[in-house]
Write a protein that holds these residues in place. Sequence first.
Motif, PDB file in Angstrom:
ATOM      1  N   ASP A   7       0.899  -1.187   0.207  1.00 34.80           N
ATOM      2  CA  ASP A   7      -0.053   0.069  -0.258  1.00 34.80           C
ATOM      3  C   ASP A   7       0.966   1.555  -0.237  1.00 34.80           C
ATOM      4  N   ASN A   8       2.459   0.934  -0.055  1.00 31.00           N
ATOM      5  CA  ASN A   8       3.195   1.826   0.177  1.00 31.00           C
ATOM      6  C   ASN A   8       4.013   2.533  -1.403  1.00 31.00           C
ATOM      7  N   GLN A   9       3.950   2.232  -2.167  1.00 33.95           N
ATOM      8  CA  GLN A   9       4.678   2.278  -3.758  1.00 33.95           C
ATOM      9  C   GLN A   9       5.626   3.408  -3.485  1.00 33.95           C
ATOM     10  N   LEU A  10       4.660   4.240  -3.206  1.00 38.06           N
ATOM     11  CA  LEU A  10       4.645   5.790  -3.270  1.00 38.06           C
ATOM     12  C   LEU A  10       6.274   5.569  -2.286  1.00 38.06           C
ATOM     13  N   LEU A  11       6.689   5.231  -1.354  1.00 33.15           N
ATOM     14  CA  LEU A  11       7.483   5.160   0.161  1.00 33.15           C
ATOM     15  C   LEU A  11       8.624   4.111  -0.115  1.00 33.15           C
ATOM     16  N   THR A  12       7.608   3.304  -0.575  1.00 28.92           N
ATOM     17  CA  THR A  12       9.735   2.566  -1.581  1.00 28.92           C
ATOM     18  C   THR A  12      10.244   3.160  -2.152  1.00 28.92           C
ATOM     19  N   TYR A  29       2.336   2.863  17.566  1.00 29.30           N
ATOM     20  CA  TYR A  29       1.821   3.336  15.972  1.00 29.30           C
ATOM     21  C   TYR A  29       0.592   3.085  15.939  1.00 29.30           C
ATOM     22  N   ALA A  30      -0.004   2.530  16.421  1.00 30.80           N
ATOM     23  CA  ALA A  30      -1.409   2.502  16.424  1.00 30.80           C
ATOM     24  C   ALA A  30      -2.182   3.382  15.645  1.00 30.80           C
ATOM     25  N   GLY A  31      -2.875   3.341  14.786  1.00 28.32           N
ATOM     26  CA  GLY A  31      -3.458   4.935  14.114  1.00 28.32           C
ATOM     27  C   GLY A  31      -3.102   5.245  13.701  1.00 28.32           C
ATOM     28  N   LEU A  32      -1.766   5.718  13.460  1.00 32.04           N
ATOM     29  CA  LEU A  32      -1.112   6.210  12.362  1.00 32.04           C
ATOM     30  C   LEU A  32      -0.377   5.605  11.204  1.00 32.04           C
ATOM     31  N   LEU A  33       0.201   7.111  10.390  1.00 34.94           N
ATOM     32  CA  LEU A  33       0.392   6.314   9.146  1.00 34.94           C
ATOM     33  C   LEU A  33       1.941   6.332   8.592  1.00 34.94           C
ATOM     34  N   PRO A  34       3.129   5.750   8.497  1.00 32.02           N
ATOM     35  CA  PRO A  34       4.043   6.010   8.305  1.00 32.02           C
ATOM     36  C   PRO A  34       3.950   7.451   7.124  1.00 32.02           C
ATOM     37  N   ALA A  35       5.466   8.257   7.127  1.00 29.05           N
ATOM     38  CA  ALA A  35       6.549   8.724   6.387  1.00 29.05           C
ATOM     39  C   ALA A  35       7.379   9.462   6.517  1.00 29.05           C
ATOM     40  N   LEU A  68      15.747  16.978  24.349  1.00 29.74           N
ATOM     41  CA  LEU A  68      16.472  17.260  23.600  1.00 29.74           C
ATOM     42  C   LEU A  68      16.434  17.756  22.604  1.00 29.74           C
ATOM     43  N   ARG A  69      17.089  18.437  21.303  1.00 30.68           N
ATOM     44  CA  ARG A  69      16.511  18.663  20.483  1.00 30.68           C
ATOM     45  C   ARG A  69      17.089  17.661  19.342  1.00 30.68           C
ATOM     46  N   SER A  70      18.101  16.230  19.865  1.00 27.29           N
ATOM     47  CA  SER A  70      18.089  15.797  19.013  1.00 27.29           C
ATOM     48  C   SER A  70      16.860  14.923  18.523  1.00 27.29           C
ATOM     49  N   GLN A  71      15.900  14.613  19.266  1.00 30.32           N
ATOM     50  CA  GLN A  71      14.954  14.100  20.051  1.00 30.32           C
ATOM     51  C   GLN A  71      13.730  14.470  18.520  1.00 30.32           C
ATOM     52  N   PHE A  72      14.296  15.912  18.303  1.00 34.30           N
ATOM     53  CA  PHE A  72      13.055  15.970  16.983  1.00 34.30           C
ATOM     54  C   PHE A  72      12.997  15.886  15.466  1.00 34.30           C
ATOM     55  N   PRO A  73      12.140  15.796  14.678  1.00 34.70           N
ATOM     56  CA  PRO A  73      12.425  15.388  13.183  1.00 34.70           C
ATOM     57  C   PRO A  73      13.599  15.309  12.442  1.00 34.70           C
ATOM     58  N   ALA A  74      14.565  14.967  12.114  1.00 31.40           N
ATOM     59  CA  ALA A  74      15.238  15.117  11.071  1.00 31.40           C
ATOM     60  C   ALA A  74      15.268  14.566   9.346  1.00 31.40           C
ATOM     61  N   VAL A  75      15.185  15.657   8.525  1.00 37.34           N
ATOM     62  CA  VAL A  75      15.434  14.817   7.643  1.00 37.34           C
ATOM     63  C   VAL A  75      16.045  13.078   6.981  1.00 37.34           C
ATOM     64  N   GLY A  76      15.543  12.090   6.875  1.00 38.73           N
ATOM     65  CA  GLY A  76      15.262  11.023   6.606  1.00 38.73           C
ATOM     66  C   GLY A  76      15.313  10.422   7.573  1.00 38.73           C
ATOM     67  N   ASP A  77      14.626  11.061   8.682  1.00 36.47           N
ATOM     68  CA  ASP A  77      13.571  10.185   9.490  1.00 36.47           C
ATOM     69  C   ASP A  77      12.271   9.671   8.909  1.00 36.47           C
ATOM     70  N   TRP A  78      11.951   8.155   9.703  1.00 41.41           N
ATOM     71  CA  TRP A  78      10.617   8.088   9.395  1.00 41.41           C
ATOM     72  C   TRP A  78       9.814   8.476  10.574  1.00 41.41           C
ATOM     73  N   VAL A  79       9.102   9.012  10.493  1.00 41.05           N
ATOM     74  CA  VAL A  79       7.738   9.287  11.430  1.00 41.05           C
ATOM     75  C   VAL A  79       6.104   8.791  11.457  1.00 41.05           C
ATOM     76  N   ALA A  80       5.785   8.486  12.669  1.00 39.74           N
ATOM     77  CA  ALA A  80       4.720   8.027  13.046  1.00 39.74           C
ATOM     78  C   ALA A  80       3.851   9.361  12.610  1.00 39.74           C
ATOM     79  N   VAL A  81       2.193   9.647  11.699  1.00 40.46           N
ATOM     80  CA  VAL A  81       1.949  11.188  11.646  1.00 40.46           C
ATOM     81  C   VAL A  81       0.079  10.455  11.183  1.00 40.46           C
ATOM     82  N   GLN A  82      -0.319  11.684  11.525  1.00 40.93           N
ATOM     83  CA  GLN A  82      -1.990  12.022  11.486  1.00 40.93           C
ATOM     84  C   GLN A  82      -2.004  12.871  10.114  1.00 40.93           C
TER      85      GLN A  82
END
Length: 361
Positions: A7-12, A29-35, A68-82
């Motif tokens: 279901d994530n062809q674009l993400l591949t 991560y139940a109920g969230l989507l990957p990005a 910590l500042r490093s706990q925030f998202p950075a470029v390249g991170d995979w995140v769980a989003v709504q």
Amino acid sequence: MTTSINDNQLLTTYGWNDGWEATMNGERYAGLLPARVTAQYSHCYRIVMAEGERIAEVTGKFEFEAVLRSQFPAVGDWVAVQPLQGEPKAVIHAVLPRRSAMIRRAAGSVPVEQVVGANMDYLFIVNALNDDFNLRKLERYLVAAWESGAAPVVLLTKADLCEDAPSRVATVESIAPGVAVHAVSAMNDQGKEALEAYLQRGRTIAVIGSSGVGKSTLLNWLSGDDLQRVQGIREDDARGRHTTTHRELFPLPSGAVMIDTPGMRELQLWDADEGWQEAFADIEALAAACRFRDCRHEQESGCVVKQAIAEGTLDAKRFASYKKTGKELAHMARKEQSVSQRLKKSSNKRAASKGGRYRLE
């Protein structure tokens, strides 16, 4: 919400695989989507989801709990989003555990870490074969690269400007044990075939180096398109001006993705003791044979390191760089410990009061 790689062809296209899918399917991560975070700005992020790109911000809870500042998202991170219904936006609830991350000390008097890129397979350390060629600078980048968990690769760009590129390659190989070194020229379309092994589908490569060494030109050359604006260097000192103004991730025709980063005038290291030992593995191996385990390699009898310098098998400038970098990291560790203790106290106070938001800048 259960995800499926089908279901994530674009993400591949951006590096999504079975491993990330297994992580995302965890209960947390139940109920969230990957990005994936593809660009980072001052107060928001650009992400790519299965359905396309969106602008995203972290949730208030995320911002409140981050210390910590490093706990925030950075470029390249995979995140769980709504996703936000009816808007081209999303909120980020969590950052998936990083598999690698290049971290440096951010500019400023207070020691704060900054994530340059996350989840890279390779780090292309770029140095131009012109007047900006600098072995000591390369050593610092190698320390950070080894510490990141990604595999370092040195690219010597603008080989068309160097009369003896093979000699320069050999010189870099002598101070980069275990690291592949390639001379390339985008101008002459030279050396691209040697990079194909790194640019495989699903791989992530971050490109780091000083301003003007040709990072954006490299990206455009490998992509076959003008993805990033480039500009020339000053002829009088071989220095370039910043072209890339923020970190951004781009998919390449080969199926790999590449993170372009702004040029660094100076790389300040951050908590990189293991990377330091790896980058100077040749000196570490010599030191292990010294007569005394706590040898400082100064005036001690039986010091194998000093003997190697005297015999010319170890460059005295490289050894000086080894000592200087080690002292810098030890000093940074002491400052970091002091700041961490203050942050911990501040975090405890926030948890007790349960009021307001906090974000370390």
